[in-house]
Design an enzyme around this catalytic site. Structure first.
Site, PDB file in Angstrom:
ATOM      1  N   ARG A 221      -3.937 -43.400 101.097  1.00  0.00           N
ATOM      2  CA  ARG A 221      -3.659 -43.468  99.672  1.00  0.00           C
ATOM      3  C   ARG A 221      -3.821 -44.888  99.143  1.00  0.00           C
ATOM      4  O   ARG A 221      -3.803 -45.088  97.926  1.00  0.00           O
ATOM      5  CB  ARG A 221      -2.208 -43.051  99.420  1.00  0.00           C
ATOM      6  CG  ARG A 221      -2.008 -41.588  99.047  1.00  0.00           C
ATOM      7  CD  ARG A 221      -0.514 -41.364  99.028  1.00  0.00           C
ATOM      8  NE  ARG A 221      -0.059 -40.343  98.130  1.00  0.00           N
ATOM      9  CZ  ARG A 221       0.138 -39.076  98.477  1.00  0.00           C
ATOM     10  NH1 ARG A 221      -0.174 -38.653  99.672  1.00  0.00           N
ATOM     11  NH2 ARG A 221       0.645 -38.219  97.609  1.00  0.00           N
TER      12      ARG A 221
ATOM     13  N   LYS B  91      -4.973 -30.256  96.717  1.00  0.00           N
ATOM     14  CA  LYS B  91      -5.196 -30.625  98.121  1.00  0.00           C
ATOM     15  C   LYS B  91      -4.552 -29.595  99.066  1.00  0.00           C
ATOM     16  O   LYS B  91      -5.145 -29.231 100.075  1.00  0.00           O
ATOM     17  CB  LYS B  91      -4.642 -32.025  98.419  1.00  0.00           C
ATOM     18  CG  LYS B  91      -5.340 -33.138  97.630  1.00  0.00           C
ATOM     19  CD  LYS B  91      -4.981 -34.528  98.147  1.00  0.00           C
ATOM     20  CE  LYS B  91      -3.528 -34.900  97.975  1.00  0.00           C
ATOM     21  NZ  LYS B  91      -3.124 -35.191  96.593  1.00  0.00           N
TER      22      LYS B  91
ATOM     23  N   ARG C 105       4.055 -40.963  89.981  1.00  0.00           N
ATOM     24  CA  ARG C 105       3.045 -40.676  91.016  1.00  0.00           C
ATOM     25  C   ARG C 105       1.641 -40.815  90.445  1.00  0.00           C
ATOM     26  O   ARG C 105       0.738 -41.337  91.116  1.00  0.00           O
ATOM     27  CB  ARG C 105       3.263 -39.260  91.584  1.00  0.00           C
ATOM     28  CG  ARG C 105       4.369 -39.234  92.631  1.00  0.00           C
ATOM     29  CD  ARG C 105       5.139 -37.935  92.616  1.00  0.00           C
ATOM     30  NE  ARG C 105       4.413 -36.821  93.170  1.00  0.00           N
ATOM     31  CZ  ARG C 105       4.672 -35.540  92.857  1.00  0.00           C
ATOM     32  NH1 ARG C 105       5.591 -35.231  91.964  1.00  0.00           N
ATOM     33  NH2 ARG C 105       3.993 -34.589  93.431  1.00  0.00           N
TER      34      ARG C 105
ATOM     35  N   ARG D   4       9.406 -28.400  94.198  1.00  0.00           N
ATOM     36  CA  ARG D   4       9.573 -29.646  94.951  1.00  0.00           C
ATOM     37  C   ARG D   4      10.489 -30.585  94.172  1.00  0.00           C
ATOM     38  O   ARG D   4      10.370 -30.676  92.950  1.00  0.00           O
ATOM     39  CB  ARG D   4       8.201 -30.311  95.141  1.00  0.00           C
ATOM     40  CG  ARG D   4       7.510 -29.884  96.405  1.00  0.00           C
ATOM     41  CD  ARG D   4       6.101 -30.377  96.491  1.00  0.00           C
ATOM     42  NE  ARG D   4       5.940 -31.820  96.303  1.00  0.00           N
ATOM     43  CZ  ARG D   4       4.822 -32.480  96.619  1.00  0.00           C
ATOM     44  NH1 ARG D   4       3.802 -31.834  97.154  1.00  0.00           N
ATOM     45  NH2 ARG D   4       4.725 -33.764  96.408  1.00  0.00           N
TER      46      ARG D   4
ATOM     47  N   ARG E  84       4.445 -25.835  89.454  1.00  0.00           N
ATOM     48  CA  ARG E  84       4.260 -25.488  90.873  1.00  0.00           C
ATOM     49  C   ARG E  84       5.533 -24.907  91.496  1.00  0.00           C
ATOM     50  O   ARG E  84       6.625 -25.437  91.326  1.00  0.00           O
ATOM     51  CB  ARG E  84       3.854 -26.771  91.618  1.00  0.00           C
ATOM     52  CG  ARG E  84       3.766 -26.644  93.108  1.00  0.00           C
ATOM     53  CD  ARG E  84       2.847 -27.671  93.710  1.00  0.00           C
ATOM     54  NE  ARG E  84       3.258 -29.059  93.506  1.00  0.00           N
ATOM     55  CZ  ARG E  84       2.531 -30.104  93.924  1.00  0.00           C
ATOM     56  NH1 ARG E  84       1.371 -29.912  94.520  1.00  0.00           N
ATOM     57  NH2 ARG E  84       2.955 -31.331  93.716  1.00  0.00           N
TER      58      ARG E  84
HETATM   59  P1  AMP Z   1       2.260 -35.328  98.720  1.00  0.00           P
HETATM   60  O1  AMP Z   1       2.878 -34.097  99.276  1.00  0.00           O
HETATM   61  O2  AMP Z   1       0.978 -35.713  99.405  1.00  0.00           O
HETATM   62  O3  AMP Z   1       2.121 -35.291  97.218  1.00  0.00           O
HETATM   63  O4  AMP Z   1       3.280 -36.541  99.036  1.00  0.00           O
HETATM   64  C1  AMP Z   1       4.600 -36.540  98.521  1.00  0.00           C
HETATM   65  C2  AMP Z   1       5.168 -37.952  98.588  1.00  0.00           C
HETATM   66  O5  AMP Z   1       5.227 -38.387  99.951  1.00  0.00           O
HETATM   67  C3  AMP Z   1       4.372 -39.021  97.855  1.00  0.00           C
HETATM   68  O6  AMP Z   1       4.665 -39.078  96.470  1.00  0.00           O
HETATM   69  C4  AMP Z   1       4.809 -40.275  98.606  1.00  0.00           C
HETATM   70  O7  AMP Z   1       6.104 -40.684  98.192  1.00  0.00           O
HETATM   71  C5  AMP Z   1       4.921 -39.782 100.039  1.00  0.00           C
HETATM   72  N1  AMP Z   1       3.634 -39.924 100.753  1.00  0.00           N
HETATM   73  C6  AMP Z   1       2.827 -38.927 101.220  1.00  0.00           C
HETATM   74  N2  AMP Z   1       1.735 -39.432 101.807  1.00  0.00           N
HETATM   75  C7  AMP Z   1       1.838 -40.780 101.712  1.00  0.00           C
HETATM   76  C8  AMP Z   1       1.015 -41.860 102.092  1.00  0.00           C
HETATM   77  N3  AMP Z   1      -0.178 -41.663 102.702  1.00  0.00           N
HETATM   78  N4  AMP Z   1       1.438 -43.118 101.830  1.00  0.00           N
HETATM   79  C9  AMP Z   1       2.620 -43.344 101.232  1.00  0.00           C
HETATM   80  N5  AMP Z   1       3.443 -42.377 100.810  1.00  0.00           N
HETATM   81  C10 AMP Z   1       3.067 -41.094 101.044  1.00  0.00           C
END
Ligand code: AMP
Length: 217
Positions: free
Chosen positions: A89, A13, A172, A161, A128
């Protein structure tokens, strides 16, 4: 044009966002990036979200939706074209995004769903590395930097990360599989869903997104 990028963690993404934002002049809204920035800035939201994110769980629908609304509001006067990366999500977030689309009079988003197997996702996430300066992404298995730990583009340090560890990754993925079904089914039934193979090279995925979007809009 409004886009939602949907897909499991590690499905590309971030990479597709960079390509799409540059090509279609979209305003990128990544809830994950915004939450990480809130953690760095030690805001009340960041303090509340930190442990949740490190465990690989989801921040509450309410918190993340309030954050999203507050991000769209100041930008809406300048643009009506957003790329939502990592939101919605959950099915609750899908309904919340419907409310935001109406509230800010945005066009109905096309939803791009990137499909990648769990085995590949684990390698992508454990490998990553992200440049602390320019945010370029590398992967020690698939696209390593020329010098280990150093960004090819700006020579900045490459970081992992904190949630890219095996425990958090499997949590996740578990949550993604639990939550994604109803979201995908709903967008599919509305004719908003564009599903693509996210394992192809990023330029191929990008070209296929472009072709699908020219039919959608
Ligand atoms: P990402 O960078 O999109 O993988 O997001 C990293 C983390 O942020 C996720 O594992 C969640 O803990 C939190 N997060 C990001 N977007 C959301 C969302 N739309 N709803 C809930 N938690 C989120």
């Amino acid at each position: 044009m409004n886009l939602v990028l949907f897909g499991p963690p590690g499905s590309g993404k971030g990479t597709q966002s960079q390509l799409l934002v540059g090509h279609y002049r979209l305003t990128h809204i990544s809830t994950g990036d915004a939450l990480r920035a809130a953690i760095r800035a030690r805001t009340p939201l960041g303090l509340a979200a930190k442990a949740v994110i490190e465990r690989g769980e989801l921040v509450s629908d309410e918190m993340v939706t309030d954050m999203l609304r507050s991000m769209i509001r100041p930008l809406r006067e300048q643009t009506d074209s957003f790329l939502f990366d990592g939101y919605p999500r959950t099915i609750q977030q899908l309904h919340n995004l419907d409310v935001l689309v109406e509230e800010f009079t945005l066009t109905r988003p096309a939803v791009i769903n990137l499909q990648v197997s769990d085995e590949t996702l684990v390698l992508r996430m454990t490998g990553r590395r992200i440049c602390a300066e320019c945010k370029n992404t590398f992967n020690v298995y698939f696209s390593p930097p020329k010098n280990a730990g150093v960004c090819d583009v700006c020579q900045g340090p490459l970081l992992k990360r904190v949630d890219d560890n095996v425990e958090s990754i499997s949590e996740r993925l578990r949550i993604y599989h639990e939550q994604s079904g109803p979201v995908l089914a709903e967008y599919e039934s509305r004719g908003q869903l564009i599903t693509l193979d996210g394992t192809e090279p990023s330029q191929v995925v990008f070209a296929k997104i472009g072709a699908a979007l020219s039919e959608f809009y």
